[in-house]
Design a protein around this motif. Structure first.
Motif, short mmCIF file in Angstrom:
data_model
loop_
_atom_site.label_atom_id
_atom_site.label_comp_id
_atom_site.label_asym_id
_atom_site.label_seq_id
_atom_site.Cartn_x
_atom_site.Cartn_y
_atom_site.Cartn_z
N TYR A 176 0.85 -1.19 0.00
CA TYR A 176 0.00 0.00 0.00
C TYR A 176 0.89 1.23 0.00
CZ TYR A 176 1.12 0.24 4.99
OH TYR A 176 1.79 0.32 6.19
N ARG A 177 0.28 2.38 -0.28
CA ARG A 177 0.97 3.67 -0.21
C ARG A 177 0.07 4.70 0.46
NH1 ARG A 177 1.28 6.38 -6.19
NH2 ARG A 177 2.19 8.04 -4.93
N ARG A 178 0.68 5.77 0.96
CA ARG A 178 -0.07 6.78 1.68
C ARG A 178 -0.47 7.92 0.75
NH1 ARG A 178 3.00 9.34 6.63
NH2 ARG A 178 3.92 10.66 5.00
N ARG A 231 -4.38 11.66 5.87
CA ARG A 231 -3.55 10.64 5.23
C ARG A 231 -4.20 9.25 5.26
NH1 ARG A 231 1.97 12.68 8.30
NH2 ARG A 231 2.40 14.47 6.93
N HIS A 233 -4.59 5.40 3.47
CA HIS A 233 -3.68 4.46 2.80
C HIS A 233 -4.48 3.58 1.86
CE1 HIS A 233 -1.76 5.64 6.59
NE2 HIS A 233 -0.60 5.45 5.98
#
Length: 271
Positions: A176-178, A231, A233
């Protein structure tokens, strides 16, 4: 000029011209058939590597190398058919290669960098990356460059030398990415209520990961009031959908809750 002499020359030249014409036709036939065979061989090799479940990046690289090598062999064979001494030709090609290599060192650098990329494997086909300052999905790792499709659907070729000389970001390497977003509040806003509401509502956005949870914290205080960092994810595949949907959710949530709009404070100057 004597017409008889011209006729004699024509009679002597006719067999030579016919023989040369037949050789030209034969060379064209060899070239056409050779190109067809090269296409067939590369397809068969690609299919064999696919059956062996070889990595797509390695497949494209090897197929490109085989295609170039077979085309060189085909040209040398045609020249040999015309009676050109291939050993002399090879020496000529080698000499020309040195001269071209000196002039086109960047091209050879791209070739060498492509080999290192293939060995080190910082990314592969279908990964979403940023390489050489270009962001997109990897279509092919070639002999001299890597082909990407950018988010705005533009096919872009980035030189392998440029890639090795700069940072490589592989957004697909981790699960995953933020997503980095902000929410600007007015100075009079209830800060704790805004944080709680945003955490609750943003968590409902489609394709957001539950672990780690949505993070909403104070980023800074500016002339308008507090600025919040929002933020969530998600997987790289859903990045832009989550990005835009979260922005919309921030606006809808703060608007429905009646939070005051952040405006620039009025400066009062003494008289």
């Amino acid at each position: 000029m004597d017409t008889g002499r011209i006729a004699t020359w024509m009679d002597q030249a006719q067999p030579i011209l016919v023989a040369f014409g037949l050789k030209v036709v034969g060379a064209i036939a060899v070239f056409v058939v050779g190109r067809w065979l090269i296409s067939l061989v590369t397809k068969l090799v690609g299919a064999a590597m696919t059956r062996q479940q070889l990595d797509p990046t390695v497949q494209r690289y090897l197929v490109s190398f085989i295609t170039v090598a077979l085309n060189i062999i085909l040209v040398v064979a045609i020249l040999g058919y015309f009676g050109v001494e291939t050993t002399s030709f090879a020496a000529l090609v080698a000499g020309a290669g040195v001269a071209i290599g000196a002039a086109w060192s960047g091209l050879l650098g791209n070739f060498a960098a492509g080999i290192f990329l293939l060995v080190l494997r910082p990314y592969q086909v279908a990964d979403y990356v940023m390489i050489g300052g270009i962001e997109g999905t990897v279509l092919e790792l070639g002999l001299f460059g890597t082909t990407l499709t950018t988010p705005d659907n533009v096919k872009t070729l980035v030189g392998n030398g440029k890639i090795m000389g700069s940072d490589i970001k592989n957004y697909s390497a981790n699960p995953y990415r933020r997503v980095e977003l902000v929410a600007q509040l007015a100075g009079s806003a209830d800060l704790h209520k805004a944080i709680a509401l945003l955490k609750q509502e943003v968590s409902k956005v489609a394709n957001i990961n539950t672990t780690p949870p949505v993070d909403v914290e104070i980023l800074e205080f500016n002339e308008f009031g507090p600025k919040l960092a929002v933020r969530p994810h998600c997987h790289t595949e859903h990045y832009w959908q989550v990005y835009f949907d979260t922005n919309k959710t921030i606006a809808d949530t703060l608007g429905a809750a009646g939070f005051p709009v952040a405006t620039r404070p009025v400066k009062v100057y003494p008289i």
